[in-house]
Design an enzyme around this catalytic site. Structure first.
Site, PDB file in Angstrom:
ATOM      1  N   HIS A 123       0.808  -1.047  -0.326  1.00 39.70           N
ATOM      2  CA  HIS A 123      -0.339   0.411  -0.287  1.00 39.70           C
ATOM      3  C   HIS A 123       1.206   1.476   0.366  1.00 39.70           C
ATOM      4  CE1 HIS A 123      -3.389   2.978   1.596  1.00 39.70           C
ATOM      5  NE2 HIS A 123      -3.963   2.006   1.326  1.00 39.70           N
ATOM      6  N   ASP A 199       2.883  -4.232   7.846  1.00 40.53           N
ATOM      7  CA  ASP A 199       1.131  -3.827   8.277  1.00 40.53           C
ATOM      8  C   ASP A 199      -0.039  -4.685   8.778  1.00 40.53           C
ATOM      9  OD1 ASP A 199      -0.688  -2.750   6.644  1.00 40.53           O
ATOM     10  OD2 ASP A 199       0.548  -1.826   5.358  1.00 40.53           O
ATOM     11  N   GLN A 202      -4.263  -5.458   7.013  1.00 42.13           N
ATOM     12  CA  GLN A 202      -5.706  -6.405   6.418  1.00 42.13           C
ATOM     13  C   GLN A 202      -6.278  -7.683   7.118  1.00 42.13           C
ATOM     14  OE1 GLN A 202      -8.215  -4.962   4.527  1.00 42.13           O
ATOM     15  NE2 GLN A 202      -7.394  -3.015   2.842  1.00 42.13           N
ATOM     16  N   LYS A 225     -10.853   0.035  10.472  1.00 43.14           N
ATOM     17  CA  LYS A 225     -10.935  -1.665   9.330  1.00 43.14           C
ATOM     18  C   LYS A 225     -11.315  -2.897  10.335  1.00 43.14           C
ATOM     19  CE  LYS A 225      -7.348   0.039   6.197  1.00 43.14           C
ATOM     20  NZ  LYS A 225      -7.876   0.001   5.017  1.00 43.14           N
ATOM     21  N   CYS A 365      -4.478   2.732  -3.624  1.00 43.17           N
ATOM     22  CA  CYS A 365      -3.236   2.950  -3.241  1.00 43.17           C
ATOM     23  C   CYS A 365      -2.628   1.911  -4.053  1.00 43.17           C
ATOM     24  CB  CYS A 365      -3.165   2.965  -2.150  1.00 43.17           C
ATOM     25  SG  CYS A 365      -4.484   4.624  -0.742  1.00 43.17           S
TER      26      CYS A 365
END
Ligand SMILES: Cc1ncc(COP(=O)(O)O)c(C=O)c1O
Length: 534
Positions: A123, A199, A202, A225, A365
């Site tokens: 991202h 990261d 997600q 999220k 992104c």
């Protein structure tokens, strides 16, 4: 056993609303999930009973707020298997958490020639940040290749991680749905004395994530999220890493002692939380962690996987649809990006919205990844705990005959000129011998486009044309402008604001304003540049 979505849906009143007179089907969860009543009741309880600043007051409300805020750190630490609040810093979102590592750790540790290894599927929150840090420090930024099936090329990873200071990797790709082998990457990184930042934007919301199992040095994720509020994110860091890391923001809260000459930093995690923190958001995020743990993160993962598998199987069976990332039978998250032949993502997204369906369209992104996939953008459907197989069927029905529906959309929702100019465009292949060209690379959808303008010696526009991969609406507007402005004076092109609005009598959905006014802005910028240069 599957999730009891009937019961879960009752916790999300927003799911009862209609959009365009049809029940909402919310499939944009990879961007932001909805928030259950349990979470905003917690938020409201804070504001209605004990709203006060933390760590600053010797009074009951401040004490209660401080305790709840501190306990929220423990709760989030527990959610990802960390050892307690000292390892859990609250930030604004994943992006800020990654920037905290980049500036707190990267800028202070990296020297010219040091290697930062990341991947081609990152991202922008990661990719752009590490580009900046590489530029500032002289470090060398390397990208692990993505294979044709949407996974990381692990041979390439081993080659690159041979000598490394920092590895920054998305646990789950927000476009491909790939679940990356973080544990293996962490082992490789540590074998070479490097540090790994994961990261988790997600992954933390969608599956069990345990920082000890992964052996991550840092893990970044966002509240919005994972059924939590916006405005709050988290950075997990191994205690010794955070102790050795410099703060990135300075001010109140993050200090223990200040003189005119010098300051000393507060204990972890407050050392990294300068100023008044997101108190209500942090406390409500802990309620989101409770909510998800009550459902069970294994069950969340299985629910997502089952819906993604179903969607992929159905999309795969259609000749006019291409999806990206690993096949459904490989572990992946509940997001699926795809394109329908001949229908631009923005047009598709609008036509789905007419069926009450919310998806995301654009480059998500990840522009460099879309360059590798050789597509300007994609449409992404992403599920969460409240989505059902019936909703996937609604999506699949809406995707039937998408081209024909797109044509109806242009006729029904726009001024007649849009459909006319889309069907019979003026100079859609550009023109010969243009006096100047103006290229545009649209950032939200990744579209490339170019205007061509031929001007005679008196400054009159002789011909205007365009070439574009963009949506039907932007192409129609470009064509309309090409026709309308032929014969005008170049000076008239330097201020086009309001031109298209007037030509269309404002007859277009406001949601598509960017697609409508975009061509006007590009042409205007081109004319101004031309006059400045000539
Ligand atoms: C993989 C990934 N990383 C980082 C981010 C950035 O998250 P935020 O906008 O909450 O900072 C996102 C958001 O979509 C994401 O999907």
């Amino acid at each position: 056993m599957g999730l009891d979505t009937d019961t879960i849906r009752r916790d999300f009143p927003v799911l009862d609303r209609t959009v365009n007179d049809t029940p909402l089907v919310y499939l944009d969860n990879a961007a932001t999930t909805h928030t259950p009543t349990q979470v905003y009741d917690t938020y409201e309880d804070y504001y209605s009973r004990y709203n006060a600043n933390v760590h600053r007051g010797i009074h009951t409300l401040s004490h209660e707020a401080s305790q709840a805020y501190e306990a929220a750190h423990d709760r989030l630490a527990e959610f990802v298997g960390a050892d307690g609040r000292e390892e859990m810093v609250f930030t604004k979102n994943t992006t800020e958490a990654m920037n905290l590592v980049a500036y707190g750790w990267g800028v202070n540790r990296l020297d010219p020639g040091d290697a930062i290894v990341t991947t081609e599927m990152e991202h922008h929150a990661s990719l752009v940040t590490w580009q900046q840090i590489a530029e500032k420090t002289g470090a060398d930024l390397r990208y692990i290749r993505v294979t044709a099936d949407g996974t990381l090329d692990m041979d390439h990873a081993r080659e690159l991680i041979d000598d490394v200071e920092l590895v920054s990797v998305a646990h789950v790709s927000n476009v491909l749905g790939t679940v990356n082998p973080v544990r293996e990457l962490a082992a490789l990184t540590h074998d070479h004395d490097g540090v790994i930042l994961v990261d988790g934007a997600q992954s933390v919301p969608t599956r069990p994530v345990d920082v000890k199992t992964l052996d991550a040095d840092f893990l970044a994720f966002s509240g919005h999220k994972m059924a939590g509020p916006t405005g709050i994110g988290c950075l997990y860091g191994k205690r010794h890493r955070l102790e050795a890391m410099e703060p990135f923001l300075f001010g109140g809260e993050m200090i223990s002692h200040v003189t005119f000459d010098d300051s000393e930093w507060n204990d972890l995690p407050w050392k990294f939380e300068a100023g008044t923190p997101p108190i209500a958001e942090g406390i409500a995020l802990a309620a989101a962690a409770d909510y998800l743990d009550d459902i069970g993160m294994d069950a969340v993962r299985e629910h997502e996987a089952a819906l993604a598998q179903y969607l992929i199987d159905e999309l795969d069976a259609r000749d006019d649809i291409e999806y990206y990332g690993p096949p459904g039978d490989v572990e992946r998250s509940g997001l699926v990006s795809f394109n329908v032949d001949g229908v631009h993502g923005h047009d598709l997204s609008e036509l789905l919205d007419n069926h009450g369906i919310a998806v995301r369209a654009g480059d998500h992104c990840t522009q460099p990844l879309h360059d590798i996939l050789d597509i300007p953008g994609s449409v992404r459907a992403s599920v969460y705990v409240y989505n059902t197989r019936g909703e996937i069927d609604t999506l699949l029905d809406a995707l039937e005959n998408a081209q024909r529906k797109r044509d109806h959309l242009l006729t029904d929702h726009y001024h007649d000129l849009i459909a006319d100019y889309y069907q019979n465009p003026t100079n859609p292949d550009g023109i010969t011998n243009p006096t100047f060209r103006k290229h545009s690379a649209e950032t939200t959808c990744g579209d490339e486009g170019e205007f061509h303008v031929r001007v005679d010696e008196t400054g009159r526009i002789e011909a205007l044309g365009f070439q574009s991969d963009s949506c039907a609406v932007s192409q129609a507007v470009a064509s309309l402008l090409a026709d309308h402005l032929t014969g005008a004076h170049i000076d008239d092109l330097t201020d086009l604001s309001g031109t298209v609005d007037a030509l269309l009598d404002g007859d277009f959905p406001d949601m598509r304003r960017d697609c409508v006014v975009g061509p006007e802005d590009v042409l205007q910028a081109g004319a101004r540049e031309h006059l400045t240069d000539s």
